[in-house]
Design an enzyme around this catalytic site. Structure first.
Site, PDB file in Angstrom:
ATOM      1  N   ILE A  34       0.822  -1.217   0.000  1.00  0.00           N
ATOM      2  CA  ILE A  34       0.000   0.000   0.000  1.00  0.00           C
ATOM      3  C   ILE A  34       0.853   1.263   0.000  1.00  0.00           C
ATOM      4  O   ILE A  34       0.314   2.369   0.024  1.00  0.00           O
ATOM      5  CB  ILE A  34      -0.938   0.020   1.225  1.00  0.00           C
ATOM      6  CG1 ILE A  34      -0.117  -0.141   2.505  1.00  0.00           C
ATOM      7  CG2 ILE A  34      -1.993  -1.073   1.116  1.00  0.00           C
ATOM      8  CD1 ILE A  34      -0.937  -0.055   3.772  1.00  0.00           C
ATOM      9  N   GLY A  35       2.156   1.127  -0.010  1.00  0.00           N
ATOM     10  CA  GLY A  35       3.017   2.299  -0.029  1.00  0.00           C
ATOM     11  C   GLY A  35       4.447   1.905  -0.293  1.00  0.00           C
ATOM     12  O   GLY A  35       4.844   0.757  -0.061  1.00  0.00           O
ATOM     13  N   HIS A  36       5.219   2.866  -0.791  1.00  0.00           N
ATOM     14  CA  HIS A  36       6.608   2.575  -1.128  1.00  0.00           C
ATOM     15  C   HIS A  36       7.437   3.825  -0.875  1.00  0.00           C
ATOM     16  O   HIS A  36       6.972   4.944  -1.091  1.00  0.00           O
ATOM     17  CB  HIS A  36       6.745   2.163  -2.592  1.00  0.00           C
ATOM     18  CG  HIS A  36       7.868   1.200  -2.819  1.00  0.00           C
ATOM     19  ND1 HIS A  36       7.692  -0.161  -2.808  1.00  0.00           N
ATOM     20  CD2 HIS A  36       9.186   1.406  -3.039  1.00  0.00           C
ATOM     21  CE1 HIS A  36       8.852  -0.756  -3.031  1.00  0.00           C
ATOM     22  NE2 HIS A  36       9.768   0.178  -3.177  1.00  0.00           N
ATOM     23  N   GLY A  37       8.661   3.611  -0.397  1.00  0.00           N
ATOM     24  CA  GLY A  37       9.554   4.729  -0.151  1.00  0.00           C
ATOM     25  C   GLY A  37      10.991   4.299  -0.240  1.00  0.00           C
ATOM     26  O   GLY A  37      11.300   3.187  -0.678  1.00  0.00           O
ATOM     27  N   SER A  38      11.898   5.187   0.174  1.00  0.00           N
ATOM     28  CA  SER A  38      13.323   4.883   0.082  1.00  0.00           C
ATOM     29  C   SER A  38      13.719   3.748   1.013  1.00  0.00           C
ATOM     30  O   SER A  38      14.694   3.048   0.767  1.00  0.00           O
ATOM     31  CB  SER A  38      14.138   6.133   0.424  1.00  0.00           C
ATOM     32  OG  SER A  38      13.814   6.595   1.721  1.00  0.00           O
ATOM     33  N   GLY A  40      11.843   1.050   1.727  1.00  0.00           N
ATOM     34  CA  GLY A  40      11.263  -0.228   1.334  1.00  0.00           C
ATOM     35  C   GLY A  40       9.796  -0.047   1.015  1.00  0.00           C
ATOM     36  O   GLY A  40       9.430   0.826   0.230  1.00  0.00           O
ATOM     37  N   VAL A  42       5.434  -0.559   2.500  1.00  0.00           N
ATOM     38  CA  VAL A  42       4.460  -0.757   3.572  1.00  0.00           C
ATOM     39  C   VAL A  42       3.358  -1.657   3.033  1.00  0.00           C
ATOM     40  O   VAL A  42       2.890  -1.479   1.904  1.00  0.00           O
ATOM     41  CB  VAL A  42       3.888   0.589   4.061  1.00  0.00           C
ATOM     42  CG1 VAL A  42       2.820   0.354   5.118  1.00  0.00           C
ATOM     43  CG2 VAL A  42       4.991   1.461   4.616  1.00  0.00           C
ATOM     44  N   ASP A 151      10.510  14.980  10.788  1.00  0.00           N
ATOM     45  CA  ASP A 151      10.051  14.706   9.414  1.00  0.00           C
ATOM     46  C   ASP A 151       8.541  14.903   9.329  1.00  0.00           C
ATOM     47  O   ASP A 151       7.824  14.065   8.781  1.00  0.00           O
ATOM     48  CB  ASP A 151      10.446  13.291   8.991  1.00  0.00           C
ATOM     49  CG  ASP A 151      10.433  13.129   7.460  1.00  0.00           C
ATOM     50  OD1 ASP A 151      10.380  14.166   6.763  1.00  0.00           O
ATOM     51  OD2 ASP A 151      10.465  11.988   6.975  1.00  0.00           O
TER      52      ASP A 151
END
Length: 1001
Positions: A34-38, A40, A42, A151
């Site tokens: 359901i999500g992606h970032g630097s 890895g 989620v 953040d």
């Protein structure tokens, strides 16, 4: 490297207890990205033990910087374990599997940035106030426990089904305040975070700044400077004025709130507790404002997903019946629906987030709400099937069964074609039904686009990650150097303290040794004086006995002589009767014997008086000698103390100089290191900017090449259009020619037909030639015009890009110049502060030395005063006792001159001059007696420096002899030459004030 620091090592019990031992793949099922970032990705998941919906953040700690990643994971887990607040994400546990940490948290519908993505418009002010209020409560909790989030942005503010606001992504958080690390997402960073390494530390107010930027993001769909390169945005934030709300539609409360959050100087910025009292968040608003917003967003997400679903059904239906075909209309429709999303805050900005383990701006779908659990096994099987479909297609489609029925009823075309749909459509329907417990406010296209952008923007993300890593390394190097220099300074200080303590101990030992030596000298002197006194008495007694014997012998001789004389006188006088002669002779004998007895008694009395006088006088001289010895010993002790104190002060001054030299050397080393790190940082920033410029130019050239490549197609299309027009014109002219030919043939004689046809043929040929010329001209003009337009457009784009890149480069140069100036100012300030500290320390040291010297001077004066007073009391007591015994002070003050003309056998030389002391005492010449040191005796002899009278010429240490003669005693007792001594009642204070105190040599 120690095993406890190796990535994934659980040998440290404190680290091992942070993680659960179970296998997460057996505990959690139905995983859906359901999500992606630097960091890895989620995932949505379900706990098989409780059937509870959770969010799992997978973080890999393998590959490059594995140790750094592992430390970030440990820090985030520790942070999550510490926080428990309704407005922060609930932590459920962490598991390890195959170099990947599974961070399990409560599930949330999505983030505030997802609201902007779905609605494609800013939020209402009341909605922003509600979200801000919840975020402020979470921040106030963190700040009250000296923690910093670092953040804060819309992507890290999550929403739950009941409308509760949650802070998430603590990968950048600091468990200590103040901090000085360079972390966060560029566009939301506070100026003091950007300048952290250059200007010092910061506190929780950096979150207040980020919250102000988040308010602008929610009000304008993107943060300030979002159209700028992330690195350039950093330089812009660090040196330009704070951003403000652009539109005039917002209330004064909102504007004031944002302006308060975005105060450039941290001291002017309010705290999170103070902002909770601001009218912007305290104003009355509907309690269901966030619930309504979430419901509207879910409806919009459902409509968008249904639209994509209808497109796919239509595409599959056409492929099943008509085969592959170009769906130009659908492509245009898709562009209409999807093209408007490019201006929103997407994961590009979020992937530039500084901490490697932070969740990106639109990937924060891990939060609180536990949705209704599945009730039957069939649903579980369907979900597993749906999970397989989602993962294979890399997309997420959110639709409940009733929603599907609703959309099918509302779409007659879909309902009519449903029976003829292929098996793929049936599988997709089953896939949607399986997601009945998967509530979200994120569209499937958003998740897919985010994954694609994460893959495409790896170069930019790696550049930002490298810059962040460089800043971290620089800070670590600086801290390592500071700790090393601090350890060196502490070691140097301990060594100096040890040297000083050793010297003081040596001085104390020397002083103790000297005091013991003085005590031994005094004891020895007392014994010597006792022996001298005993010998002196024995000598006088021996001489007196000898004198008595001589006197008795002389009396006998005189008696015999007188007796003979008397007999002769009697013999001469013959007339006297014998008896009378005998009587007269007996009487004369008795008279002689009586006179001799009286003479003997007088001699014995005089001897006894002489003995008592000389013993008393000797004791007084002994007492004066002991006093002189005490003065010499005290003077030696005080001089020793003075010498030791001078040596100690000299060592303190040397140590001060040594510490000063070391401090300046350390400061110079740190400043050199800081300058070198700033130079490397600026070089990296310039390199990154130049690489960014090249990348932008390369992308523009690629775009232009694609345009040039696409130009023949467009030119061909236009050429075909012109050709079609020419063909139409030719057809019209041909029809007109045929009509004219028929008309002329009908109206002209048959004999002229040949000429008419020839003329018409020539006319047609001429017009077609003109038309062909026009066609060629049109084609050439179109080609030149299109090429010129393309060249001009591309040239304009190149110029705009060059100007933009030049401005960013100038901005970078200005920022770096400012940083250099600030660094130089900081170095000058540090140097001045160090000089002030050193000067103050030197002044305090000199003041301490002066105080110690004054204390030593006072101690010296007090010792001398107390010694003089004690000696004066002893002399006064001795003289009083002498007066009581009947001895005159003037008689006792000096020995008779005859006393120095002889010495008794066995007499030893005195170590001190009993009459005048041992020369100058306390820096002044001494008189014959210690009554008034440094002053001549009144009516007596001159001081030792000017001897006179019978005392002149007596050497120091000469033996004292006493002439044992009644004549000497008679002369002394009859008032012969005596020396008048000074009274011991002379004021000691006046003696000290007149110069009898110490003269330091």
């Amino acid at each position: 490297m120690p095993s406890t620091n190796r990535a994934g090592s659980l040998k440290d019990p404190e680290i091992a207890e942070l993680f659960f031992k179970e296998d997460p793949e057996k505990l959690f099922t139905d995983l859906r990205e359901i999500g992606h970032g630097s960091f890895g990705a989620v995932y949505f998941a379900r706990d098989v033990r409780t059937n509870e919906v959770v969010a799992i953040k997978k973080m890999s700690y393998s590959g490059k910087q594995s140790t750094e990643k592992w430390q970030d994971i440990i820090k985030e887990v520790k942070f999550l374990q510490r926080i428990k607040h309704p407005n922060s994400i609930e932590y459920k546990g962490c598991y390890l599997r195959e170099h990947t940490a599974w961070l399990v948290m409560e599930y949330c519908l999505g983030s505030a940035s997802d609201l902007l993505e779905v609605h494609k418009k800013p939020l209402q002010e009341v909605e922003i106030a509600a979200i801000t209020h919840g975020a402020l409560q979470g921040l106030a909790y963190l700040h009250s426990h000296t923690m910093i989030h670092r953040d804060i942005k819309a992507g890290n503010i999550l929403l739950t089904e009941p409308g509760q606001v949650k802070l998430a992504d603590f990968g950048s958080a600091s468990m200590a305040s103040p901090a000085n690390s360079f972390v966060g997402t560029p566009y939301w960073m506070a100026p003091e975070v950007i300048l952290a390494m250059d200007e010092g530390q910061y506190d929780g107010k950096v979150d207040v700044w980020s919250l102000g930027i988040t308010c602008i993001e929610l009000a304008e769909r993107k943060p300030p400077l979002f159209n700028m390169n992330a690195m350039s945005a950093l330089y812009h934030i660090a040196q330009n004025e704070s951003p403000t709300l652009q539109s005039n539609e917002w209330s004064d409360y909102f504007r004031n709130f944002v302006d308060s959050c975005l105060q450039k100087i941290p001291q002017d910025r309010p705290t999170s507790e103070e902002l909770l009292k601001h009218m912007f968040v305290l104003r009355e608003r509907p309690e269901t404002v966030l619930i309504d917003l979430i419901q509207r967003t879910k409806d919009a997400v459902r409509e968008l997903d249904n639209l994509q679903y209808r497109k796919m059904k239509k595409l599959l239906f056409q492929e099943a019946h008509n085969g592959p075909a170009v769906e130009a209309q659908e492509e245009e429709e898709e562009q209409d629906h999807g093209g408007g999303r490019t201006g929103t805050v997407n994961s590009v900005g979020s992937n530039q987030s500084i901490p490697s383990m932070s969740i990106s701006a639109s990937s924060q779908s891990s939060s609180v709400n536990s949705l209704p659990d599945a009730s039957d096994d069939k649903s579980e099987l369907d979900m597993m099937e749906g999970d397989h479909t989602v993962m294979s297609n890399s997309s997420v489609i959110h639709l409940k069964p009733e929603e599907e029925n609703y959309q099918e009823e509302g779409d007659p075309r879909t309902r009519a074609s449903a029976p003829q749909s292929p098996p793929q459509v049936s599988r997709h329907k089953s896939h949607y039904r399986n997601r009945e417990h998967f509530a979200t406010i994120r569209t499937a296209s958003l998740v897919t686009r985010q994954m694609q952008e994460h893959e495409q923007d790896s170069e930019l993300r790696e550049q930002m990650s490298g810059y962040k890593r460089m800043r971290r390394q620089h800070q670590k190097q600086l801290m390592t150097l500071e700790n090393k220099l601090k350890a060196e300074m502490d070691e140097h200080r301990l060594r100096l303290d040890k040297d000083l303590e050793t010297q003081r101990n040596n001085f104390a030992a020397e002083m103790e040794k000297l005091i013991k030596k003085h005590q031994a000298s005094m004891e020895k002197e007392a014994k010597v004086m006792a022996n001298e006194e005993k010998k002196f008495q024995q000598h006088i007694q021996a001489q007196q006995k000898k004198e008595l014997n001589s006197f008795l012998e002389s009396q006998k001789r005189e008696y015999k002589l007188r007796k003979e004389q008397l007999k002769e006188e009697l013999n001469e006088n013959q007339s006297t009767p014998k008896k009378e002669k005998q009587e007269w002779l007996s009487k004369q004998k008795e008279n002689i014997q009586h006179f001799q007895a009286e003479e003997e008694a007088n001699l014995l009395r005089r001897q006894r008086q002489y003995l008592e006088l000389e013993c008393r006088r000797f004791k007084r001289r002994m007492l004066l000698g002991r006093h002189n010895l005490e003065q010499d010993l005290v003077r030696e002790e005080l001089n020793k103390r003075q010498t030791q104190k001078d040596l100690e002060h000299a060592m303190l001054l040397r140590q001060h100089e040594s510490m000063q030299e070391l401090e300046f050397r350390h400061l110079n080393t740190i400043q050199k290191m800081r300058c070198e790190l700033i130079r490397l940082q600026h070089q990296t920033e310039l390199t990154n900017q130049l690489e960014y410029n090249k990348r932008r130019e390369r992308e523009l050239r690629r775009k232009h090449v694609m345009e040039v490549r696409q130009q023949p197609k467009s030119l061909k299309s236009k050429e075909l259009q012109i050709k079609k027009q020419f063909q139409d014109t030719c057809k019209i002219q041909t029809r007109q020619y045929k009509a004219l030919r028929n008309h002329l043939l009908e109206t002209t004689p048959k004999s002229e037909h040949k000429a008419v046809l020839k003329r018409l043929k020539e006319e047609q040929t001429r017009k077609l030639a003109i038309l062909a010329e026009q066609y060629d001209h049109s084609i050439n003009e179109m080609l030149s015009t299109q090429a010129l337009r393309l060249d001009e457009a591309q040239e304009a784009e190149c110029q705009v890009l060059k100007m933009q890149l030049q401005q960013e480069l100038e901005l970078l140069n200005a920022y770096q110049s400012k940083i250099k100036m600030q660094a130089e100012a900081q170095h000058d300030r540090e140097l001045r502060e160090l000089e002030q500290r050193v000067s103050l320390r030197r002044a305090l040291l000199e003041q301490k030395i002066e105080e110690e010297m004054l204390a030593l001077q006072n101690e010296r004066t007090e010792r001398i005063r107390s010694l003089l007073e004690r000696q004066a009391r002893e002399i006064e007591a001795f003289d009083s006792e002498s007066m009581r015994l009947g001895f005159s002070n003037m008689v006792l003050s000096n020995l008779s001159p005859e006393a120095f003309s002889h010495s008794y056998p066995g007499a030893s030389s005195w170590s001190h001059n009993p009459t005048g002391g041992s020369g100058p005492h306390w820096g002044h010449p001494m008189g014959g007696t210690p009554q008034a040191w440094g002053h001549p005796m009144q009516g007596g002899p001159q001081p030792w420096g000017h001897p006179s009278g019978p005392m002149q010429g007596v050497p120091r240490g000469s033996s004292i002899g006493v002439r044992n003669s009644p004549q000497a005693l008679r002369r002394t007792a009859s008032g012969g030459r005596t020396e008048q001594g000074m009274s011991r009642s002379t004021s000691v204070t006046s003696q000290i004030s007149n110069g009898s105190h110490m003269s330091y040599t």
